[in-house]
Scaffold this motif. Structure first.
Motif, short mmCIF file in Angstrom:
data_model
loop_
_atom_site.label_atom_id
_atom_site.label_comp_id
_atom_site.label_asym_id
_atom_site.label_seq_id
_atom_site.Cartn_x
_atom_site.Cartn_y
_atom_site.Cartn_z
N ARG A 57 0.87 -1.17 0.00
CA ARG A 57 0.00 0.00 0.00
C ARG A 57 0.91 1.22 0.00
O ARG A 57 1.84 1.31 0.79
N ARG A 58 0.60 2.17 -0.91
CA ARG A 58 1.37 3.42 -0.97
C ARG A 58 0.40 4.59 -1.00
O ARG A 58 -0.66 4.51 -1.62
N ALA A 59 0.82 5.69 -0.39
CA ALA A 59 0.00 6.90 -0.42
C ALA A 59 -0.09 7.40 -1.85
O ALA A 59 0.87 7.32 -2.62
N ASP A 60 -1.27 7.91 -2.21
CA ASP A 60 -1.48 8.49 -3.53
C ASP A 60 -0.71 9.81 -3.62
O ASP A 60 -0.72 10.60 -2.67
N ASN A 61 -0.06 10.04 -4.75
CA ASN A 61 0.74 11.26 -4.93
C ASN A 61 -0.12 12.52 -4.98
O ASN A 61 0.35 13.60 -4.61
N GLU A 62 -1.35 12.40 -5.45
CA GLU A 62 -2.20 13.58 -5.63
C GLU A 62 -3.17 13.82 -4.47
O GLU A 62 -3.62 14.94 -4.29
#
Length: 122
Positions: A57-62
């Motif tokens: 799981r990765r944080a969304d860039n936007e």
């Protein structure tokens, strides 16, 4: 799927891997919608899948509030095996039926989803 020899994943995890195999890095909500899971369901599935190193799981860039889900190298390997297992199961399920018969069954199953959508009675 779960009963296949050497299967490392549950059917739900396989569904998540198939979804990510089509589009890696989907938003958690998109993955949940694809699998007909609500926020709690997809969160738990991703947590369990991340715990065994199938996804990350990765944080969304936007949007800092949103999370995206990505296949790991192990997830890609397990996805390939799940595809092989699914092909074998599908071959066994459709053996002895004509293409026309399979089409009728597929149409009937699709109509159930359309006529009785998830959450319609909530």
């Amino acid at each position: 799927m779960a009963a296949q020899p050497g299967s490392e994943v549950t059917p739900a995890q396989a569904g998540l891997l198939f979804t990510l195999g089509k589009q890696d890095g989907v938003l958690m909500g998109e993955a949940g919608a694809a699998l007909d899971l609500g926020p709690a369901g997809i969160s738990g599935l991703v947590d369990r899948s991340a715990a065994v190193k199938l996804v990350e799981r990765r944080a969304d860039n936007e949007d800092g509030r949103a999370w995206r889900v990505f296949l790991t190298p192990k997830g890609r390997t397990v996805l390939a095996q799940a595809k092989t297992n699914a092909a074998a199961v599908n071959a066994a399920l459709t053996e002895g039926f004509t293409g026309a018969e399979i089409e009728i069954v597929a149409r009937w199953l699709t109509s159930i989803q359309t006529r009785f959508p998830r959450g319609a009675d909530e």
